[in-house]
Design a protein around this motif. Structure first.
Motif, PDB file in Angstrom:
ATOM      1  N   MET A 170     105.386 -27.450 -14.357  1.00 44.17           N
ATOM      2  CA  MET A 170     104.717 -26.147 -14.384  1.00 44.17           C
ATOM      3  C   MET A 170     103.949 -25.977 -15.697  1.00 44.17           C
ATOM      4  O   MET A 170     104.479 -26.241 -16.770  1.00 44.17           O
ATOM      5  N   THR A 171     102.706 -25.554 -15.594  1.00 39.03           N
ATOM      6  CA  THR A 171     101.901 -25.265 -16.782  1.00 39.03           C
ATOM      7  C   THR A 171     102.384 -23.967 -17.407  1.00 39.03           C
ATOM      8  O   THR A 171     102.506 -22.950 -16.731  1.00 39.03           O
ATOM      9  N   GLN A 172     102.661 -23.999 -18.717  1.00 40.26           N
ATOM     10  CA  GLN A 172     103.124 -22.774 -19.374  1.00 40.26           C
ATOM     11  C   GLN A 172     101.959 -21.807 -19.556  1.00 40.26           C
ATOM     12  O   GLN A 172     100.846 -22.200 -19.908  1.00 40.26           O
ATOM     13  N   LYS A 173     102.216 -20.542 -19.277  1.00 38.88           N
ATOM     14  CA  LYS A 173     101.239 -19.485 -19.488  1.00 38.88           C
ATOM     15  C   LYS A 173     101.854 -18.418 -20.384  1.00 38.88           C
ATOM     16  O   LYS A 173     103.047 -18.131 -20.291  1.00 38.88           O
ATOM     17  N   LYS A 174     101.031 -17.843 -21.246  1.00 42.26           N
ATOM     18  CA  LYS A 174     101.486 -16.776 -22.137  1.00 42.26           C
ATOM     19  C   LYS A 174     100.814 -15.462 -21.729  1.00 42.26           C
ATOM     20  O   LYS A 174      99.590 -15.413 -21.587  1.00 42.26           O
ATOM     21  N   ILE A 175     101.620 -14.436 -21.547  1.00 41.59           N
ATOM     22  CA  ILE A 175     101.097 -13.122 -21.158  1.00 41.59           C
ATOM     23  C   ILE A 175     101.658 -12.063 -22.094  1.00 41.59           C
ATOM     24  O   ILE A 175     102.867 -12.032 -22.357  1.00 41.59           O
ATOM     25  N   ILE A 176     100.776 -11.211 -22.589  1.00 40.98           N
ATOM     26  CA  ILE A 176     101.180 -10.057 -23.410  1.00 40.98           C
ATOM     27  C   ILE A 176     101.151  -8.818 -22.529  1.00 40.98           C
ATOM     28  O   ILE A 176     100.180  -8.572 -21.804  1.00 40.98           O
ATOM     29  N   ILE A 177     102.224  -8.037 -22.591  1.00 41.68           N
ATOM     30  CA  ILE A 177     102.281  -6.746 -21.905  1.00 41.68           C
ATOM     31  C   ILE A 177     102.339  -5.663 -22.981  1.00 41.68           C
ATOM     32  O   ILE A 177     103.243  -5.672 -23.824  1.00 41.68           O
TER      33      ILE A 177
END
Length: 367
Positions: free
Chosen positions: A1-8
């Motif tokens: 799985m490709t790591q993704k970074k998300i800011i909330i």
């Protein structure tokens, strides 16, 4: 799985924080490789609630516009400028693939910088009347998630997705056992139970009206689960000894309170209404009169027009709230009608819908 970074980003009240956590949980459930960072305002309740939910949060030195005291806004421009520098540092340390804004003034600098850098940005507007900051952010957002139809007057129509408002999973999976829920608050299952909640921070007008009418309510064979709001418990401590009253500063497990409630008295924030619709309870709504663009009155009136809730104006709450509660408690037909009419408005999977769309927009398709 490709790591993704998300800011909330966002917060300030439970109405922003709990939906944000629901979206984060749905993102993790659908794509475990996603890494999530929350950004909030220092000193606000998100700095406590988000870590409790198992997520990391960074606080900004930012404050919102104070409508009740203009002199308190003198330092606001400096705080806003400082917050932009803080957000730049956050982006360096945690370069996001996407940014999600859920409302609250800490959303603004985070989404603004993301849009300046062409990072996919997503906005969740919970209310039926969008505030000025969200309208501005919505012009360049990749998508704007809204609770219902008719939001084209605030946002570009091609960017709108009608998702509903995310409700906490433990509330969606409401325990059906009213009796055990009532007993857990030390109350009597044989009596009609009124849940009084003015939001996570409390509501002074509602608290004052309930305090003034407490004896009348108890004499009408009603009992109360009463959330006063953080910092307000000492004011009403003498009422702790009252039988038939469970007094709380904050109720962490609202699912039990909703399961116990026969009638709910609440502010008319969008998230409060979303939860009431999901749990299908008759409610009396008291809109907060100083909300931006008076959006809580707009929220409440949308339900009143469908006979899905009763509204008492904030400036009438002292005179009308107690009598309205007693009248509704004594009218099972009206209770039944309010339940039936609010039920179709409940959306239980908004968090999953929002999460799937965000992931799709950043190249992750969940089969």
């Amino acid at each position: 799985m490709t790591q993704k970074k998300i800011i909330i980003a966002g917060g300030g009240t439970g109405g922003h924080i709990f939906p944000a956590i629901a979206i984060a949980n749905a993102l993790k459930q659908q794509y475990p490789a996603v890494e999530i960072l929350f950004v909030g305002a220092k000193g606000k309740m998100e700095m406590e609630k988000v870590p409790q939910a198992g997520y990391r949060i960074v606080g900004l030195d930012i404050a919102g516009f104070n409508r009740s005291s203009l002199i308190k806004n003198i330092g606001l421009p400096f705080k806003l400028i400082k917050s932009f520098f803080q957000v730049r540092r956050i982006f360096r340390n945690f370069p996001p693939d996407a940014v999600v804004g859920v409302g609250g003034y800490s959303s603004f600098p985070v989404l603004r910088l993301a849009q300046q850098r062409n990072i996919p940005s997503f906005l969740h507007e919970s209310n039926s009347f969008a505030g000025k900051a969200n309208q501005m952010l919505g012009r360049k957002a990749s998508l704007v998630f809204v609770s219902g139809n008719g939001m084209e007057k605030f946002f570009p129509a091609n960017r709108i997705r009608v998702s509903g408002n995310p409700v906490r999973t433990n509330i969606v999976q409401l325990p059906a056992d009213r009796e055990s829920a009532i007993r857990s608050f030390g109350l009597d299952p044989a009596k009609t139970t009124v849940l009084v909640v003015g939001g996570s921070l409390g509501a002074k007008s509602i608290n004052d009206a309930i305090g003034a009418g407490l004896q009348q309510l108890l004499q009408s064979n009603l009992q109360l689960i009463w959330q006063l709001g953080k910092g307000n418990l000492t004011v009403e401590r003498e009422k702790l000894s009252q039988s038939g009253v469970c007094l709380k500063e904050f109720i962490p497990d609202m699912e039990r309170a909703y399961a116990a409630a026969d009638i709910i008295v609440s502010r008319a924030g969008a998230m409060a209404i979303a939860e009431i619709a999901v749990v299908q309870k008759p409610s009396i709504l008291v809109p907060y009169p100083y909300a931006a663009e008076d959006h809580q009155t707009v929220n409440a009136m949308a339900l009143v027009k469908q006979n899905a809730a009763i509204m008492v104006k904030d400036n009438e709450v002292q005179q009308r709230l107690t009598d309205t509660i007693i009248a509704l408690a004594g009218d099972p037909l009206q209770q039944k009608a309010l339940k039936q009419n609010i039920t179709p408005l409940g959306v239980s999977n908004a968090d999953a819908v929002i999460a799937a769309e965000i992931l799709k927009q950043i190249g992750i398709v969940i089969s």
